[in-house]
Scaffold this motif. Structure first.
Motif: not given
Length: 463
Positions: A81-92, A144-153
């Motif tokens: 899948a497409q992978v995105q790493i996102i910081d805590l401000n919601g920026r890719v 603590e949370q440092v960001g978000v990992i997102r899979f898109v398919t």
């Protein structure tokens, strides 16, 4: 348009089958679609958890930005899948295909992941021409949370599979509908076939042939109707035979005294000199005449018993109230049948008569007028005074009466040629009632133009 029972049954049953098949098809298709999406979501969730755990175990000692720069390949090795790493401000800050909005914090799945929860979203994407599924999961370092990992398919292949399965379901549903229609057609035929047979036999009986028998197909309600029809024909034939026997017997009984009277009259005419024979002959003639009179009286009593005797119960009647009552009675029918109904009268005096019988006359006449007047026609009920008589008129713009039928319409059991005509004694009873009130009853009509009925009742204080 008149619909047959067969057509109504087929229509209703086909609608029921189609409705059931469509509901089941929608249920199955939605279930399959939900299962496909659920399985894909679970697979993506398992993969994204592996990537998140990998980050926590091996890369949590460095910042998110350093890990993205130094270990960028690590995140998309676990998935196609497409992978995105996102910081805590919601920026890719990293995208495996290198083409994404810079800030996606407003996406519902990302918003949930930023709160430390798992988020899933199905919808359109700027990078795909078809629907996609995205799963977002929090990235944690230590506690603590440092960001978000997102899979898109893309959902293209899954949707294609769902469409293929949908086509199969629709094909099966179509075959089920066709099979159901065929079965219903056969079942309907088993119902309408016996009904048509009963109707055909009933029509033959209506023409006067009561020797015909209705064929019984099944032991059901229609079979019972067939048995009843056959029983009715047998009863009618029995009654007809009894009637013929009765007529034959009466004719014989009447002929016997008449023959005796005539025979002795001829005998006495030839042997009028024999006094003893003359006395015996006259005595026999007297007795036979008495017997003949008794039989005639019995026949008259029988006729009165069968036909009934109409009697009038006279009293002072407010004719205007009677007319208003009839008007209220027929206005709903006029509105229902789209017929213009007009009632006109002026200063009608009270008279002595039988109001129930007079109302019976008017109801019979108005009923005929409405029956033979088509939608959009007109019926009038008028009353006025002429030469010490109340003249009632019922006029209609109906089909009219043919010249050959007009003189016979007052006869008992007369049936006109019109399809709405029925055997009956309605007009003959009206004629008798009006005659007992010393009135007159006239019917004027022209074929295809309408009919006018004129009833004249004399104004009197006594009757």
């Amino acid at each position: 348009m008149k619909k047959s029972i067969k057509r109504r049954l087929l229509t209703n049953f086909v609608l029921i089958i189609i409705s059931m098949v469509v509901i089941l098809e929608l249920l199955f298709i939605n279930t399959v679609k939900g299962n496909y999406y659920k399985n894909l979501e679970q697979n993506m969730l398992n993969q994204i958890k592996i990537s998140s755990d990998l980050y926590l175990k091996y890369f949590s000692d460095s910042s998110l930005y350093e890990n993205v720069l130094n270990n960028v390949d690590t995140y998309w090795k676990q998935t196609t899948a497409q992978v995105q790493i996102i910081d805590l401000n919601g920026r890719v800050i990293m995208d495996s295909i290198g083409s994404s909005p810079k800030n996606i914090r407003d996406y519902s799945d990302v918003a949930l992941a930023l709160k430390g929860e798992t988020g899933t979203l199905i919808g359109k994407s700027d990078n795909y021409s078809e629907e996609v599924m995205s799963v977002s999961y929090p990235l944690n370092s230590s506690h603590e949370q440092v960001g978000v990992i997102r899979f898109v398919t893309s959902l293209k292949e899954i949707n294609n599979d769902i469409r293929n399965i949908t086509f199969i379901f629709i094909s099966i549903g179509g075959l089920a509908i066709l099979l159901g229609i065929a079965v219903i057609f056969i079942l309907t035929k088993t119902i309408t076939g016996p009904l048509n047979e009963v109707t055909k036999v009933a029509a033959i009986m209506a023409s006067g042939n009561f020797k015909v028998k209705s064929k019984k197909f099944y032991e059901d309600e229609i079979g019972k109707l067939s048995d009843t029809l056959n029983y009715l024909s047998e009863e009618i034939l029995t009654k007809e035979e009894l009637k013929n026997d009765f007529i034959s017997s009466v004719s014989h009984e009447l002929r016997t005294p008449l023959t005796s009277i005539k025979g002795w009259a001829i005998t006495l005419k030839e042997f009028n000199n024999d006094k003893d024979m003359l006395i015996d002959g006259l005595d026999i003639i007297e007795k036979e005449s008495d017997r003949l009179t008794g039989m005639v009286e019995e026949l008259l009593d029988f006729s009165k018993f069968v036909s009934g005797k109409i009697t009038l119960h006279n009293r002072k009647v407010n004719i205007e109230n009677l007319i208003e009552h009839i008007k209220k009675q027929y206005i709903p029918r006029a509105n229902r049948e789209n017929i213009k109904f007009t009632v006109e009268y002026n200063d009608i005096p009270n008279i002595v008569c039988d109001d129930n019988r007079l109302k019976q006359v008017f109801i019979n006449l108005l009923d005929n007028a409405f029956k033979f007047t088509p939608n959009g026609g007109e019926v009038k009920f008028l009353a006025n005074i002429e030469n010490n008589n109340i003249i009632f008129k019922v006029l209609d713009t109906g089909c009219g009466i043919s010249p050959e039928d007009l003189p016979k319409v007052k006869e008992k059991f007369f049936k006109g040629k019109n399809s709405n005509s029925k055997n009956g004694i309605g007009l003959s009873i009206c004629d008798e009632i009006i005659s007992m009130m010393n009135g007159s009853f006239i019917i004027e009509s022209k074929l295809s133009e309408g009919t006018t009925v004129i009833v004249s009742i004399p104004i009197t204080e006594e009757r």
